[in-house]
Design a protein around this motif. Structure first.
Motif, PDB file in Angstrom:
ATOM      1  N   SER A   1       0.814  -1.200   0.000  1.00 27.51           N
ATOM      2  CA  SER A   1       0.000   0.000   0.000  1.00 27.51           C
ATOM      3  C   SER A   1       0.854   1.259   0.000  1.00 27.51           C
ATOM      4  O   SER A   1       0.353   2.320  -0.313  1.00 27.51           O
ATOM      5  CB  SER A   1      -0.933  -0.011   1.200  1.00 27.51           C
ATOM      6  OG  SER A   1      -0.202   0.003   2.401  1.00 27.51           O
ATOM      7  N   ASN A   2       2.135   1.143   0.340  1.00 26.42           N
ATOM      8  CA  ASN A   2       3.028   2.300   0.335  1.00 26.42           C
ATOM      9  C   ASN A   2       4.227   2.037  -0.567  1.00 26.42           C
ATOM     10  O   ASN A   2       4.712   0.921  -0.656  1.00 26.42           O
ATOM     11  CB  ASN A   2       3.538   2.616   1.743  1.00 26.42           C
ATOM     12  CG  ASN A   2       2.449   3.143   2.628  1.00 26.42           C
ATOM     13  OD1 ASN A   2       1.569   3.854   2.183  1.00 26.42           O
ATOM     14  ND2 ASN A   2       2.498   2.786   3.903  1.00 26.42           N
ATOM     15  N   THR A  22       0.686   5.757  -8.464  1.00 26.35           N
ATOM     16  CA  THR A  22       0.116   4.447  -8.763  1.00 26.35           C
ATOM     17  C   THR A  22       1.144   3.628  -9.524  1.00 26.35           C
ATOM     18  O   THR A  22       1.719   4.092 -10.508  1.00 26.35           O
ATOM     19  CB  THR A  22      -1.156   4.594  -9.624  1.00 26.35           C
ATOM     20  OG1 THR A  22      -2.079   5.419  -8.921  1.00 26.35           O
ATOM     21  CG2 THR A  22      -1.785   3.257  -9.893  1.00 26.35           C
TER      22      THR A  22
END
Length: 66
Positions: A1-2, A22
């Protein structure tokens, strides 16, 4: 997620610290027998010697079984 990026990567991508990034995979990218890597003039100022032997050969010999 990071995603962690150092300052140099952020500058190269024109991304600021709090920007949303992204990352997507590129699925079927075929292997190539030949690539062209061209230096950008402002990144090699003051660098002397053969850039291929000093920078590229060690990377490609370690990364791929040539």
């Amino acid at each position: 997620s990071n995603v962690l990026m150092n300052k140099v990567v952020r500058m190269n991508l024109c991304v600021r610290f709090a920007d949303v990034v992204t990352v997507t995979s590129c699925g079927d990218v075929p292997y190539r027998k030949r690539v062209y890597i061209l230096p950008i003039n402002n990144t090699i100022e003051g660098v002397t010697g053969n850039l291929f032997d000093v920078y590229l050969t060690p990377y490609f010999l370690e990364a791929y079984d040539l």
